[in-house]
Every structure is written in structure tokens, then in C-alpha cells.
Enzyme design. Structure first.
Site, PDB file in Angstrom:
ATOM      1  N   HIS A 252      10.522  51.768 -19.404  1.00 34.41           N
ATOM      2  CA  HIS A 252      11.776  52.359 -19.873  1.00 34.41           C
ATOM      3  C   HIS A 252      11.764  52.326 -21.392  1.00 34.41           C
ATOM      4  CE1 HIS A 252      15.909  53.165 -20.791  1.00 34.41           C
ATOM      5  NE2 HIS A 252      16.296  53.169 -19.541  1.00 34.41           N
ATOM      6  N   SER A 253      11.717  53.495 -21.997  1.00 31.70           N
ATOM      7  CA  SER A 253      11.641  53.605 -23.452  1.00 31.70           C
ATOM      8  C   SER A 253      12.972  53.272 -24.105  1.00 31.70           C
ATOM      9  CB  SER A 253      11.222  55.028 -23.838  1.00 31.70           C
ATOM     10  OG  SER A 253      11.189  55.174 -25.243  1.00 31.70           O
TER      11      SER A 253
END
Length: 963
Positions: free
Chosen positions: A820-821
Site C-alpha cells: 500500500h503506497s
């Protein structure tokens, strides 16, 4: 003819039931002592068998515990040796009790009892490791001899309805347990079923408990017998005082003896049950406030303004007004009635704002009610203890309800009949509890006695309030869900620490033991030594992982429930308005503090506390320390008086028979809840016999989905609909993002438990709740052989979590990455995160799949690092230009299909799905029609056209297939 009696001084009188008690204690000590030592020293070795190891098998068998290793074998043999004397005496006393002239039955049963004792010694001292055949011969002989012993005891024992009933139930359960035990042993031995040996061991240990428990019933029969030792020749030296007198004088002062030495009263048990249930309702309402608030900032992507209702807990400030204080004290039940009606009944309101408003009122009334009832009963120690016990046991009950329901409390306003709620059932139980309390109000109300002070109250009410604040926050943030401290120490695969199931039951058991200890040993509990031990436990939980961190968490858990009666009893010595206002206000601050350490990017001043769970824990313990200091200031008189009697220095037996009787009911309820949690752990333990959906095609169907903390668009729990969509999509792998809900504001939940159990998948939670991320998780139909957790570089924005797992898919090792950026605003963060993950993916040459949230446009910027020679990864469909967040990349597999499934009302992000074949080279990439695709590689037709429940194939309007 010899005389029947001889004159002489009685120098010892041993009550007959003591023989039984000594037999029961030594027998249980043998088995349970070996189990404790074995689990502590050789846990992984004693749960391992020739086919499987931990975590597939997690309960050691009796034989592996008592016979395989030192020192547990020595512990067992020692206590069994101690048990032999009472065992022979037990057989002798039962013979004396049942022998009738002219009948041989008593002699036969006594002979069988002696034979059982001798055969027990056989399989005890000849272990299966020493000589397997002789060990089995002695064991089988013991079981065969158990049949006439059991039947003989039932038929020949004294005609006592209670003992007859107990013997029938225990004996019947003993032999009934043999059937499933044998079945699961055969499943393990012949069919090699994973986990079958654990179930067999569960029944084996149950057999031991039932066997010893059956003989423990003789204590009732022997209550009228005594073993008398006489000096008939005057040879004894010393005074002539009977030993029995001295023993009885000591016995009457023992706390446990006082508690259970009474007659059963159903009305008093009902009083205790109602009290505990109201505690359950209070904790259910309080824990629902956060998750109700969370819905609004979640959809506003920032502060919404509704967060202000967190201050609904400060209602006890009204008690500073004398007239309101007296009014609240006289109408506590009415306040509790409104708490339950608003808190449990709000699920019927369709509007999220309406449910939030109702919960706010319920919390306001509940906090006011508990502050008022504690203050009202401050002058009556037994009643105050009862209220506090109900409060703590209510928390345990709330945690068990979540343990049984996939970490969702079935009474919450986010629950209904469609998603697993039991709202109506618990409302009905609440109605019964309230009606009972109204009927018994005159009996339950305080007698109006004046509080007995040993001296003036010392110190400041602020310190007492701060202690209550730290205690309430610690109980809510760590103990309101049985999996919280387990997830704090979770490190991935292979598993080297506790699991939410079954070890959540350990946490619940520790909570109960701590409360009982605090009630019986208050002076020890309030000491700085105990505080130091609790602080060390907090430090271990914060700083260490796996079993070491968990044992620290259990130590802290024990201390928190033990210190609760001390801190609340001290707090009510001060004016309740200012004391509990301080407590709840600072508690609210701690709630925000512990959320802001992860939500720092969305709140003013957030970067100041970024990633400082250690600060939160230290502050919590300092607050509790303030309460301990205040309690010690106001306990000088008690300590001085008890110092004169060392035997009672650390003990506070209830002051009168009524109080002793009352305490026993709360302990009985606590025991029932502990047995319930153990049963839940057993029923929930997974089978680990998972299979992919299309194994004949060697297919992997993988998906990525941002589930938005499992709260849907209308503020309902979405766990079941998420499960249904994953199941209907036939996913073998799925990465879940924004999945960490283990915070007060999110309800202290773990949706991955429910999903993994219902879908039949291995699960990796990812970085734990003390790692300051919004969470990522991996569920897999394939065994997860290894997984590591990563916190990618995030110098400015929020932490970006990642999982790197290696699964075994069709005898091939496949790497799976879930990521998850960071946020769009933090450009440098995303650049560094891209470089970090690309290097990580490129460091291995195994087949790989990335399930991710990247925040980039196809073909632009960081996308060209994700899909590059550095990472070695390919885009599942580079022509799909309409993407921003979710991406699936792959390497070393044959891509066969890609689909996008609309979200419906579950969340704000779609489900993306890819299909791959293991062991084949990638194809040409040309699009082909579905009729050229084997059935095992096709997507479900369920989502074509309009689809179901708002879920359909969109963007392409149908799945894509590739040559």
C-alpha cells in the site's frame, strides 16, 4: 473379643474429604504441572508428531507431555508418586463407607481401585519411550479397570442425589469422550489428517480431567468421615490440644474457604448475573462509540467535526452538583436502562448519523451511571466490590462475544441480522436484567451506611482520576479484544508466536485470573513491586515480538485486571464529579493520542507524535502509577493493621458471610465465561486442509482490494459481503489494503480472522497495530511458507506497509507481494517506496505476483520503475489506462485473464482480479474469446451484465483473456 474403642488422647484428626482433596490436587498437579513445564520449555517439540508441526498441531498429547522429555516427565512422576498415598486411602475409605456384611461388592470395587492404582504406576513409570508395549498394556488395563470402578462407585456409593448425579455425568462423559478420541486418533494415524492429532489431544486431556474429577466426588461422601490418630500409651510429647482444633481455626480464616463455604441462593446468583450483564452492555456501548465516529472521517478523508462526540464520556462532571449527585445515586438503574435502550437499540436506525447520536447518548448515560453507582456504594465494601467485579467481568464477556463473532461485537450499531448481529437477542437479555434489578432494587440498593474512614482522605483527586484514566484506556486499547496483544507481536510465517485462535483464550483466562488475584490479595496488588512487574510486562509487549512480547502482554493483562478494584475503590474516596471527570477526560485524550500516532498525516499537530506507540504505553503506565501512588497514600491504616498479622498481610477476605457468598457467584460466572472462551477457541480452530479452486488447471486466481476498514457506505460491517464476493470470485490469493482496525476509533477488530476461517485460507495480518500503518493483509489458499513485513521509506507522509510472502503453489515456490503506497501529496515518499519495493522484488528470481496500491498512471512516473528490469515485473494489462490506485504485476507465470469487479456499496474501491497458470511460460499476450479458454481458467459468469448486489464486470464490461 477386642474392644471396639480404646481410651487415649486424640493427637490428630484428619477429615475424610482432605484425603480426596489431596488426591485431586496431586493428580491435577502431575498432569497440569507437566503441561505447563512442557509448554514453557519444549512447546514446539511436544506438539510435533510424525506428520505435522506447529501451527497445524498446537495441543500436545498427554503422552508426549508426560513421557518424552525432562523435566516435565520428572514433574509428572513426582506428583503421581505423591498421589499414590491418598489414592490407596481413597480406596480404603470408600470400602469402609460401602462395605456391608455378607456382600462382596465393596471388596470387589476396592480391589479394582487398587488395581487401577497399580496399573497407573505402570504406565507412569514405564513410558512409551522406555517400552511402548508395556506402556500400552498398563494403559489399556487401567482403562478396562475403569469400567467396573465407575459402575461400582455409582451403584454402591451413598444414596445422595448430588453425588449420584455428578458420578453419572462425569462417568458418562468419560466413556463418551473415548469415542471421538479414538476417531481422531485414527484420522491422524491412518489418514494423516492435518490437525486431527490436536483434536485427539483435546479429548485426551478432557479424559484426564474427567477421570480425576470423578474420584473428586468422593469428597462429598467423605465429609462425614474422619481419620483419628490416638495415643493409647501416653507416648506423645507436647500439650494435649487436639490437632483438629488448630486446623479448623486456620481453615476458617482462609479466603478461598470463606468464599465457597455457603449455601446456594438463586436470587443472589441472578443479582450477580444481572450486574455482569450490565457491565457487558457498558463495554459494548463504549467500544461501539469509536467505530461509529470512525465512519465520518473515513468518508471525509479527514476531520469531519463529529469526532467531538468522543467527549460524551465526561458526563460524570454532573456529579459535582450535590443535587444531581444524589439524584443519580438514587436512579442508577434508570440511567442504565437508558444506556441499554439507546446503545443496543440504535441498530434499528437506518441513518449513520442517527446511530451515532443514539450511541453518544448511551455512552453519556453509561459513564454517568457507573460513576454514580460506585460513589453510591462507596460506604459498603461488599457492594462496591460487586459493582467493580461486574464491570471487569463485563469487559471479559464483551471480549468473549467478539472472540465468538470474528472480533465484531454482535450488539454494535454496525451489526444487524444480515451481517451477523444478535441485536434483538441481547436486547431481550438486557430487558430481563433491568426488570430483575428493578424488582430487586430494595435489596440491591446501598444500605445507606456511612463510609468508614481509617483516617482523612489523603492526596489529590487529580491523581486518583489520572489513575482511572490510565486504567480505562489500557483496558479498552489492549483488552477489549482478545487478539490485540497477539497482533502486536505477530511477525509472520513460519509462526513463532501466538495465534489469535486459540491463544485469544489465554488472554481471556489471564484477565480472569488477574481479577481474582486483585480481589484476594489487594495489598500485594497495590504495591510498587506489582506496578514494576506490570511496567516490565508493558515494556516487553512494546519492545519484543513473538512469544517474548506476548508473555509481556499477559503479564500486563494480569496486572491491569488485578489493579482495577484498587484504583476504582481509591477513586470513589474523592468527590466523584471532579475525579471521574478528570479520569474520562484524560482517557479521551489518550484515545486521540493513540490514534494520532498513525493518523498523523490527517490531524493538526500529528507529526509531533508520529509513530510513537512507545510514548502512548509509557504515558499509560505513568497514569496508572499516579493512581497507585494515591491508593498507597490512602491505605496506610490498613497496611499498619495487617502488618501485625503476617498471615493476612496480602489478603483481604470478605468481611462477612454475605460478602463471601456474593463473591462466590461472581467467581462462578467468571469460571463459566472462561470455559466458554475455551470452547470457542476449540470450535474456531482451523482445519488447515485448504485447496485452491481449480487445482487441476494449476491456476492461481489473485485479487487486490482496498476494503476501507470493512465499514460500508451505510456504516454497516461489510465482513460477510466481502467474504461472499471473494468466494464467488473464486480467489486463491487476495491482498487486502486498509485492513488494520485494531484501534479504539475502529472498534479493535480483526476482519482477517473471519475471512480466513470462512474462506478456508491461510492469513498473514501484515505489520501489526503497533507498527503505525493502515494495514495490509494476505489471504491464501496455498500454504504460506515464509513471510516478512516491511515498512517502506516514508520520510514525510504516512508509513507504507508491505508483505513479502513465499507460497507453495503446485510444488512451485511463488513470491507474493502486497503493498500500500503513501498518499498522493507525498511525492518523495512514493519515489523512495517505489525504489525500495522494486529492489525487493528484483532480489529474487522466483515466479512472483504483486498485489498493490500504487497511486500512479500507467506508463508515467513511478510506473516505469515498478515495471522495469530492476523489478523484473510485468503489468497484467498495460493497455488498461483507467487505473490510478490498484495494480497487479507478475513474473514467471502465464497470464491468462484479467477482470475488474465493481464495488457495490461495500467500499470505495473495486476488486481487481488476475488469473495465472503455474509452471508455464507467458503467452503472446493477444486477447482471445472466452470459448477458447479452458473452463478451469474462466472467470465466473455471475458478474456478467448487471451482476449481483451491485458487483459486475465493468470498465471492459467483461473479463479479458490472453493467449
Amino acid at each position: 473379643m477386642p474392644p471396639k474403642h480404646r481410651d487415649g488422647d486424640v493427637i490428630a484428626v484428619i477429615p475424610g474429604q482432605w484425603i480426596t482433596h489431596l488426591h485431586t490436587i496431586s493428580a491435577y498437579s502431575a498432569f497440569l504441572g507437566a503441561l505447563v513445564v512442557g509448554v514453557y520449555l519444549h512447546y514446539y517439540q511436544i506438539v510435533e508428531n510424525q506428520y505435522y508441526s506447529y501451527p497445524t498441531e498446537w495441543i500436545p498429547s498427554v503422552s508426549s507431555t508426560i513421557g518424552d522429555r525432562f523435566p516435565e516427565r520428572t514433574v509428572f512422576q513426582y506428583f503421581i508418586a505423591v498421589c499414590s498415598g491418598p489414592r490407596f486411602l481413597l480406596c480404603f475409605l470408600f470400602y469402609c463407607l460401602t462395605n456391608k456384611k455378607g456382600e462382596a461388592g465393596a471388596k470387589f470395587v476396592a480391589g479394582v481401585g487398587v488395581l487401577r492404582t497399580l496399573t497407573c504406576g505402570g504406565w507412569t513409570y514405564v513410558t512409551s519411550t522406555d517400552n511402548h508395549d508395556w506402556h500400552d498394556i498398563f494403559m489399556v488395563s487401567y482403562l478396562v479397570a475403569s469400567i467396573p470402578w465407575t459402575v461400582g462407585c455409582i451403584l454402591l456409593g451413598p444414596v445422595n442425589p448430588r453425588t449420584v448425579r455428578l458420578r453419572k455425568w462425569l462417568g458418562g462423559a468419560f466413556f463418551a469422550t473415548l469415542v471421538p478420541m479414538l476417531y481422531f486418533f485414527l484420522q491422524h494415524k491412518i489418514h494423516h489428517v492435518a490437525g486431527a492429532y490436536t483434536i485427539y489431544a483435546f479429548f485426551e486431556w478432557s479424559l484426564v480431567l474427567l477421570d480425576v474429577g470423578f474420584d473428586a466426588v468422593t469428597a462429598i461422601d467423605f465429609a462425614g468421615l474422619e481419620l483419628v490418630v490416638k495415643d493409647i500409651k501416653g507416648m506423645r510429647r507436647g500439650d494435649n490440644k487436639q490437632v483438629q482444633d488448630a486446623v479448623l481455626e486456620k481453615q476458617k480464616d482462609m479466603p478461598i474457604g470463606q468464599v465457597f463455604d455457603h449455601k446456594f441462593d438463586v436470587n443472589e446468583l441472578a443479582d450477580a448475573a444481572a450486574d455482569v450483564y450490565l457491565g457487558f452492555v457498558f463495554w459494548s456501548v463504549l467500544t461501539s462509540l469509536g467505530v461509529s465516529i470512525w465512519y465520518f472521517p473515513l468518508w471525509h478523508m479527514g476531520l469531519s467535526g463529529y469526532e467531538v462526540v468522543v467527549m460524551s464520556t465526561i458526563s460524570p462532571f454532573l456529579l459535582e452538583i450535590p443535587q444531581l449527585r444524589r439524584l443519580a445515586g438514587k436512579n442508577v438503574t434508570t440511567l442504565q436502562l437508558s444506556m441499554g435502550l439507546f446503545g443496543l437499540g440504535c441498530y434499528a436506525l437506518p441513518s449513520p448519523l442517527g446511530r451515532l447520536g443514539a450511541v453518544t447518548v448511551a455512552v453519556w448515560q453509561g459513564c454517568l451511571a457507573y460513576a454514580a453507582v460506585w460513589w453510591r456504594d462507596r460506604g459498603d465494601a461488599p457492594k462496591l466490590e460487586a459493582r467493580i467485579s461486574g464491570f471487569v467481568i463485563g469487559l471479559i464477556g464483551s471480549s468473549i462475544a467478539k472472540f465468538a463473532n470474528g472480533t465484531n461485537n454482535p450488539t454494535w450499531p454496525i451489526m444487524n441480522e444480515a451481517n451477523g448481529g444478535w441485536n434483538k437477542t441481547f436486547l431481550a437479555l438486557f430487558a430481563l436484567a433491568i426488570v430483575w434489578l428493578y424488582m430487586r432494587q430494595s435489596t440491591m440498593a446501598s444500605s445507606g451506611s456511612v463510609q468508614k474512614h481509617e483516617g482523612p482522605v489523603k492526596g489529590s483527586s487529580v491523581l486518583a482520576g489520572l489513575g482511572f484514566a490510565g486504567l480505562l484506556f489500557a483496558m479498552h486499547s489492549l483488552l477489549s479484544d482478545s487478539s490485540t496483544i497477539i497482533l502486536w507481536v505477530w511477525t509472520g510465517y513460519p509462526v513463532n508466536g501466538p495465534l489469535a485462535v486459540p491463544h485469544g483464550a489465554w488472554t481471556i483466562l489471564t484477565m480472569g485470573l488477574g481479577l481474582v488475584f486483585g480481589l484476594f490479595y489487594p495489598n500485594l496488588t497495590r504495591s510498587w513491586t506489582a506496578f514494576g512487574v506490570g511496567s516490565i510486562g508493558a515494556a516487553f509487549l512494546t519492545l519484543f515480538e513473538d512469544w517474548t512480547g506476548y508473555y509481556g502482554g499477559l503479564t500486563l493483562t494480569f496486572y491491569l485486571t488485578a489493579i482495577t478494584p484498587i484504583l476504582i475503590t481509591n477513586a470513589v474516596k474523592f468527590p466523584p464529579g471532579r475525579t471521574f471527570f478528570t479520569g474520562f477526560f484524560v482517557y479521551n485524550f489518550m484515545v486521540l493520542f493513540h490514534v494520532w500516532v498513525v493518523a498523523y498525516a490527517f490531524v493538526p499537530g500529528g507529526p509531533l507524535v508520529r509513530e510513537h506507540t512507545d510514548w502512548v504505553m509509557a504515558t499509560t503506565m505513568l497514569l496508572i502509577g499516579c493512581g497507585v501512588f494515591s491508593a498507597l497514600q490512602n491505605s496506610g491504616g490498613q497496611q499498619q493493621s495487617t502488618a501485625q498479622n503476617k498471615s493476612s498481610t496480602y489478603t483481604a477476605p470478605p468481611p462477612n458471610p454475605a460478602a463471601r457468598r456474593q463473591r462466590s457467584y461472581y467467581i462462578a460466572i467468571l469460571l463459566f465465561l472462561q470455559l466458554l472462551s475455551i470452547s470457542i477457541a476449540y470450535l474456531r480452530f482451523p482445519s488447515y486442509n485448504y485447496q485452491p479452486y481449480h487445482k487441476d488447471s494449476r491456476a492461481i486466481t489473485a485479487g487486490i482490494w482496498t476494503t476501507h476498514f470493512n465499514i460500508d457506505n451505510d456504516m454497516w460491517s461489510s465482513d460477510r459481503r466481502i467474504k461472499q464476493l471473494i468466494q464467488e470470485s473464486e480467489l486463491d490469493l487476495i491482498g487486502l489494503l486498509e485492513s488494520d482496525t485494531q484501534r479504539i476509533i475502529m472498534g479493535m477488530r480483526d476482519p482477517t480472522q473471519y475471512l480466513a476461517e470462512e474462506l478456508g485460507m491461510w492469513v498473514d495480518f501484515g505489520p501489526g497495530p503497533n507498527k503505525h500503518t493502515w494495514g495490509c493483509a494476505l489471504l491464501s489458499k496455498f500454504p504460506i511458507l515464509n513471510s516478512t513485513h516491511h515498512l517502506t521509506p516514508s520520510p514525510s507522509g504516512e508509513l507504507a506497509p508491505a508483505i513479502h510472502a513465499t507460497i507453495l503453489a503446485y510444488d512451485t515456490l511463488v513470491d507474493v507481494f502486497v503493498f500500500h503506497s503513501g498518499q498522493e501529496e507525498d511525492v518523495e515518499d512514493r519515489r523512495q517506496q517505489t525504489a525500495y519495493m522494486s529492489q525487493l522484488m528484483g532480489s529474487h528470481d522466483r515466479p512472483a505476483i504483486l498485489l498493490s496500491y500504487l497511486i500512479t498512471k500507467p506508463g508515467e512516473g513511478n510506473y516505469n520503475t515498478w515495471v522495469s528490469e530492476t523489478s523484473g515485473m510485468k503489468d497484467i494489462d498495460a493497455s488498461d489506462w483507467d487505473r490510478w490506485c490498484e495494480y497487479i504485476l507478475y513474473r514467471g507465470l502465464r497470464r491468462t485473464g484479467y477482470a475488474r469487479v465493481s464495488r457495490g456499496t461495500i467500499t470505495d474501491t473495486e476488486l481487481q482480479v488476475g488469473k495465472f497458470v503455474v509452471g508455464e511460460a507467458d503467452g503472446s499476450g493477444e486477447l482471445i474469446p472466452e470459448d477458447q479458454v479452458p473452463h478451469g481458467l474462466r472467470f465466473p459468469s455471475l458478474f456478467r451484465g448487471e451482476g449481483v448486489r451491485g458487483h459486475r464486470y465493468h470498465v471492459f464490461d467483461e473479463p479479458r483473456y490472453y493467449a
